[in-house]
Design a protein around this motif. Structure first.
Motif, PDB file in Angstrom:
ATOM      1  N   VAL A 194      45.571  30.957  41.896  1.00 36.69           N
ATOM      2  CA  VAL A 194      44.394  31.818  41.763  1.00 36.69           C
ATOM      3  C   VAL A 194      44.881  33.268  41.684  1.00 36.69           C
ATOM      4  O   VAL A 194      45.547  33.764  42.595  1.00 36.69           O
ATOM      5  CB  VAL A 194      43.417  31.629  42.941  1.00 36.69           C
ATOM      6  CG1 VAL A 194      42.328  32.699  42.925  1.00 36.69           C
ATOM      7  CG2 VAL A 194      42.780  30.243  42.890  1.00 36.69           C
ATOM      8  N   HIS A 195      44.583  33.916  40.552  1.00 41.36           N
ATOM      9  CA  HIS A 195      44.872  35.344  40.393  1.00 41.36           C
ATOM     10  C   HIS A 195      43.575  36.139  40.292  1.00 41.36           C
ATOM     11  O   HIS A 195      43.577  37.354  40.394  1.00 41.36           O
ATOM     12  CB  HIS A 195      45.660  35.628  39.113  1.00 41.36           C
ATOM     13  CG  HIS A 195      46.934  34.855  38.968  1.00 41.36           C
ATOM     14  ND1 HIS A 195      47.017  33.690  38.245  1.00 41.36           N
ATOM     15  CD2 HIS A 195      48.178  35.082  39.451  1.00 41.36           C
ATOM     16  CE1 HIS A 195      48.258  33.240  38.282  1.00 41.36           C
ATOM     17  NE2 HIS A 195      48.985  34.062  39.016  1.00 41.36           N
ATOM     18  N   MET A 196      42.493  35.434  39.988  1.00 38.44           N
ATOM     19  CA  MET A 196      41.205  36.105  39.763  1.00 38.44           C
ATOM     20  C   MET A 196      40.135  35.407  40.568  1.00 38.44           C
ATOM     21  O   MET A 196      39.931  34.200  40.416  1.00 38.44           O
ATOM     22  CB  MET A 196      40.827  36.021  38.287  1.00 38.44           C
ATOM     23  CG  MET A 196      41.754  36.804  37.393  1.00 38.44           C
ATOM     24  SD  MET A 196      41.296  36.525  35.682  1.00 38.44           S
ATOM     25  CE  MET A 196      42.455  37.629  34.893  1.00 38.44           C
ATOM     26  N   VAL A 197      39.460  36.168  41.402  1.00 35.65           N
ATOM     27  CA  VAL A 197      38.399  35.589  42.228  1.00 35.65           C
ATOM     28  C   VAL A 197      37.062  35.829  41.526  1.00 35.65           C
ATOM     29  O   VAL A 197      36.746  36.969  41.154  1.00 35.65           O
ATOM     30  CB  VAL A 197      38.390  36.237  43.635  1.00 35.65           C
ATOM     31  CG1 VAL A 197      37.262  35.653  44.486  1.00 35.65           C
ATOM     32  CG2 VAL A 197      39.745  36.044  44.320  1.00 35.65           C
ATOM     33  N   LYS A 198      36.348  34.725  41.334  1.00 32.59           N
ATOM     34  CA  LYS A 198      35.046  34.844  40.662  1.00 32.59           C
ATOM     35  C   LYS A 198      34.055  35.564  41.572  1.00 32.59           C
ATOM     36  O   LYS A 198      33.891  35.227  42.743  1.00 32.59           O
ATOM     37  CB  LYS A 198      34.547  33.434  40.351  1.00 32.59           C
ATOM     38  CG  LYS A 198      33.091  33.309  40.069  1.00 32.59           C
ATOM     39  CD  LYS A 198      32.795  33.177  38.590  1.00 32.59           C
ATOM     40  CE  LYS A 198      31.327  32.956  38.350  1.00 32.59           C
ATOM     41  NZ  LYS A 198      30.942  31.577  38.496  1.00 32.59           N
ATOM     42  N   CYS A 199      33.409  36.589  41.012  1.00 29.94           N
ATOM     43  CA  CYS A 199      32.412  37.348  41.771  1.00 29.94           C
ATOM     44  C   CYS A 199      31.071  37.206  41.083  1.00 29.94           C
ATOM     45  O   CYS A 199      30.909  36.372  40.209  1.00 29.94           O
ATOM     46  CB  CYS A 199      32.830  38.808  41.861  1.00 29.94           C
ATOM     47  SG  CYS A 199      34.439  39.011  42.628  1.00 29.94           S
ATOM     48  N   ARG A 200      30.119  38.043  41.448  1.00 26.56           N
ATOM     49  CA  ARG A 200      28.778  37.906  40.870  1.00 26.56           C
ATOM     50  C   ARG A 200      28.803  38.122  39.351  1.00 26.56           C
ATOM     51  O   ARG A 200      29.702  38.752  38.809  1.00 26.56           O
ATOM     52  CB  ARG A 200      27.837  38.914  41.543  1.00 26.56           C
ATOM     53  CG  ARG A 200      28.349  40.323  41.405  1.00 26.56           C
ATOM     54  CD  ARG A 200      27.396  41.388  41.897  1.00 26.56           C
ATOM     55  NE  ARG A 200      27.963  42.670  41.547  1.00 26.56           N
ATOM     56  CZ  ARG A 200      28.659  43.424  42.392  1.00 26.56           C
ATOM     57  NH1 ARG A 200      28.850  43.057  43.633  1.00 26.56           N
ATOM     58  NH2 ARG A 200      29.181  44.576  41.981  1.00 26.56           N
ATOM     59  N   ASP A 201      27.806  37.581  38.689  1.00 24.07           N
ATOM     60  CA  ASP A 201      27.612  37.747  37.241  1.00 24.07           C
ATOM     61  C   ASP A 201      28.857  37.414  36.416  1.00 24.07           C
ATOM     62  O   ASP A 201      29.161  38.107  35.432  1.00 24.07           O
ATOM     63  CB  ASP A 201      27.193  39.198  36.908  1.00 24.07           C
ATOM     64  CG  ASP A 201      25.920  39.587  37.628  1.00 24.07           C
ATOM     65  OD1 ASP A 201      25.113  38.681  37.895  1.00 24.07           O
ATOM     66  OD2 ASP A 201      25.758  40.783  37.928  1.00 24.07           O
TER      67      ASP A 201
ATOM     68  N   SER B 149      36.167  47.056  46.734  1.00 25.08           N
ATOM     69  CA  SER B 149      35.066  47.974  46.978  1.00 25.08           C
ATOM     70  C   SER B 149      33.823  47.573  46.170  1.00 25.08           C
ATOM     71  O   SER B 149      32.729  47.432  46.719  1.00 25.08           O
ATOM     72  CB  SER B 149      35.534  49.399  46.631  1.00 25.08           C
ATOM     73  OG  SER B 149      34.440  50.228  46.430  1.00 25.08           O
ATOM     74  N   SER B 150      33.994  47.337  44.860  1.00 24.39           N
ATOM     75  CA  SER B 150      32.793  47.119  44.048  1.00 24.39           C
ATOM     76  C   SER B 150      32.201  45.721  44.232  1.00 24.39           C
ATOM     77  O   SER B 150      30.990  45.562  44.192  1.00 24.39           O
ATOM     78  CB  SER B 150      33.075  47.407  42.576  1.00 24.39           C
ATOM     79  OG  SER B 150      34.006  46.493  42.079  1.00 24.39           O
ATOM     80  N   PHE B 151      33.043  44.702  44.425  1.00 27.06           N
ATOM     81  CA  PHE B 151      32.506  43.340  44.541  1.00 27.06           C
ATOM     82  C   PHE B 151      32.193  42.938  45.983  1.00 27.06           C
ATOM     83  O   PHE B 151      31.350  42.089  46.233  1.00 27.06           O
ATOM     84  CB  PHE B 151      33.480  42.313  43.958  1.00 27.06           C
ATOM     85  CG  PHE B 151      33.731  42.488  42.487  1.00 27.06           C
ATOM     86  CD1 PHE B 151      32.672  42.510  41.589  1.00 27.06           C
ATOM     87  CD2 PHE B 151      35.026  42.604  41.999  1.00 27.06           C
ATOM     88  CE1 PHE B 151      32.894  42.665  40.231  1.00 27.06           C
ATOM     89  CE2 PHE B 151      35.259  42.755  40.645  1.00 27.06           C
ATOM     90  CZ  PHE B 151      34.191  42.791  39.755  1.00 27.06           C
ATOM     91  N   PHE B 152      32.921  43.509  46.940  1.00 27.14           N
ATOM     92  CA  PHE B 152      32.785  43.046  48.327  1.00 27.14           C
ATOM     93  C   PHE B 152      32.439  44.174  49.302  1.00 27.14           C
ATOM     94  O   PHE B 152      32.496  43.969  50.512  1.00 27.14           O
ATOM     95  CB  PHE B 152      34.064  42.331  48.782  1.00 27.14           C
ATOM     96  CG  PHE B 152      34.368  41.091  47.993  1.00 27.14           C
ATOM     97  CD1 PHE B 152      33.756  39.883  48.313  1.00 27.14           C
ATOM     98  CD2 PHE B 152      35.247  41.123  46.921  1.00 27.14           C
ATOM     99  CE1 PHE B 152      34.013  38.735  47.574  1.00 27.14           C
ATOM    100  CE2 PHE B 152      35.510  39.979  46.178  1.00 27.14           C
ATOM    101  CZ  PHE B 152      34.890  38.780  46.513  1.00 27.14           C
ATOM    102  N   ASP B 153      32.122  45.354  48.766  1.00 31.84           N
ATOM    103  CA  ASP B 153      31.737  46.457  49.626  1.00 31.84           C
ATOM    104  C   ASP B 153      32.782  46.693  50.723  1.00 31.84           C
ATOM    105  O   ASP B 153      32.443  46.978  51.874  1.00 31.84           O
ATOM    106  CB  ASP B 153      30.369  46.123  50.261  1.00 31.84           C
ATOM    107  CG  ASP B 153      29.555  47.374  50.476  1.00 31.84           C
ATOM    108  OD1 ASP B 153      30.004  48.442  50.032  1.00 31.84           O
ATOM    109  OD2 ASP B 153      28.487  47.269  51.119  1.00 31.84           O
ATOM    110  N   ASN B 154      34.055  46.505  50.347  1.00 38.90           N
ATOM    111  CA  ASN B 154      35.194  46.656  51.263  1.00 38.90           C
ATOM    112  C   ASN B 154      35.162  45.710  52.461  1.00 38.90           C
ATOM    113  O   ASN B 154      35.837  45.969  53.461  1.00 38.90           O
ATOM    114  CB  ASN B 154      35.311  48.106  51.756  1.00 38.90           C
ATOM    115  CG  ASN B 154      35.933  48.987  50.693  1.00 38.90           C
ATOM    116  OD1 ASN B 154      36.792  48.535  49.923  1.00 38.90           O
ATOM    117  ND2 ASN B 154      35.508  50.228  50.614  1.00 38.90           N
ATOM    118  N   ASN B 155      34.420  44.633  52.344  1.00 36.57           N
ATOM    119  CA  ASN B 155      34.444  43.627  53.404  1.00 36.57           C
ATOM    120  C   ASN B 155      35.606  42.654  53.122  1.00 36.57           C
ATOM    121  O   ASN B 155      35.479  41.705  52.352  1.00 36.57           O
ATOM    122  CB  ASN B 155      33.096  42.890  53.443  1.00 36.57           C
ATOM    123  CG  ASN B 155      33.037  41.904  54.603  1.00 36.57           C
ATOM    124  OD1 ASN B 155      34.060  41.387  55.048  1.00 36.57           O
ATOM    125  ND2 ASN B 155      31.833  41.646  55.085  1.00 36.57           N
TER     126      ASN B 155
END
Ligand SMILES: [Zn+2]
Ligand SMILES: [Zn+2]
Length: 277
Positions: free
Chosen positions: A105-112, A131-137
């Motif tokens: 896995v090199h790319m984690v699927k996020c929203r949209d 920051s953009s996909f996980f709000d730094n969580n």
């Protein structure tokens, strides 16, 4: 000498496959494995394409015939698993009669359908995605990474899991540490699943020789757990240039012996075999 994880100029490596083979012969390799990045339907500049895949296969087969007296050459891929995006690994395995598949896995699927690229030389892109996909969580980000690996293990057919904890590379203890309970639980759950499916864990030396990490992938504290669970390991350099093919291999064997490992997996034309470390 062995190495089953290498990228040539058919994907994101520096040289043509024959230069790797010349170097492997010079170093006394008996088996050498190529693992170009399998095609993925996401814009990228590192993977094979449907068009270049047959040419890759053709070239490896030409070399296999040309050098058959000197060493065994294996045709593999490093296949990317991206939830609901990547093609089934067996699609490539069957179409191109592959000797083996490394699942990574090199790319984690996020929203949209957007993806977070966690690899590559630049930590800026890792930080931007966090920051953009996980709000730094960091906890939900790393959990999403391991969840995707678990899904790959459950659904796909592959021999070796590549750089299991690559998610730590650009983290460098900035957003989370790998001693935190939630992290430990996530990676241990994944390791248990690897045991259940009898998948070989790669000990990947690239982070160390590229100075991008302070330990192997996976790090030694979790390799100890992998040993306890009696899961097989395979040592790979993840070479992107002929000079990389055996980097840190001897030191890695020594460290693994100190940890208590006695065997290593190798891949032959007949599949995975265990030999003395
Ligand atoms: Zn990789
Ligand atoms: Zn790789």
């Amino acid at each position: 000498m062995y190495n089953f994880h290498s990228h040539t100029n058919f994907c994101d490596g520096s040289s043509d496959p024959e230069t790797y083979i010349e170097e492997a012969i010079r170093q006394g390799f008996k088996i050498y494995g190529f693992s170009s990045h399998a095609p993925i339907p996401v814009p990228n500049d590192f993977a094979l394409t449907e068009k270049s895949f047959p040419l890759y296969k053709q070239e490896i087969e030409r070399l296999r015939a040309k050098y058959k007296e000197q060493l065994t050459i294996l045709l593999g891929v490093e296949a990317d698993y991206i939830t609901e995006i990547s093609a089934p690994f067996d699609y490539f395995r069957k179409q191109f009669e592959l000797d083996y598949v490394i699942g990574s896995v090199h790319m984690v699927k996020c929203r949209d359908n957007e993806v977070w690229f966690i690899d590559g030389p630049f930590r800026e892109s890792y930080d931007a995605g966090l920051s953009s996909f996980f709000d730094n969580n960091a906890r939900s980000a790393a959990t999403a990474y391991y969840r995707q690996i678990n899904e790959m293990i459950e659904r796909e057919n592959f021999e070796v899991v590549g750089h299991l904890d690559k998610i730590t590379m650009h983290n460098q203890n900035r957003f989370f540490t790998t001693d935190e309970n939630w992290y430990r639980n996530a990676i241990l759950e994944t390791i248990d699943l690897l045991k259940e499916k009898e998948i070989v864990v790669e000990v990947n030396t690239r982070g160390l020789y590229k100075n991008r990490s302070e330990d192997f992938f996976p790090e030694q504290k979790y390799l100890k757990y992998i040993l306890e669970k009696k899961i097989s390991i395979i040592i790979n350099s993840d070479a992107h240039a002929p000079k990389d093919i055996s980097l840190l291999r001897d030191a890695t064997v020594k460290t693994l012996r100190q940890l208590g490992f006695k065997e290593q997996a190798i891949i032959t034309s007949d599949g995975v075999e265990l030999i003395e470390l």
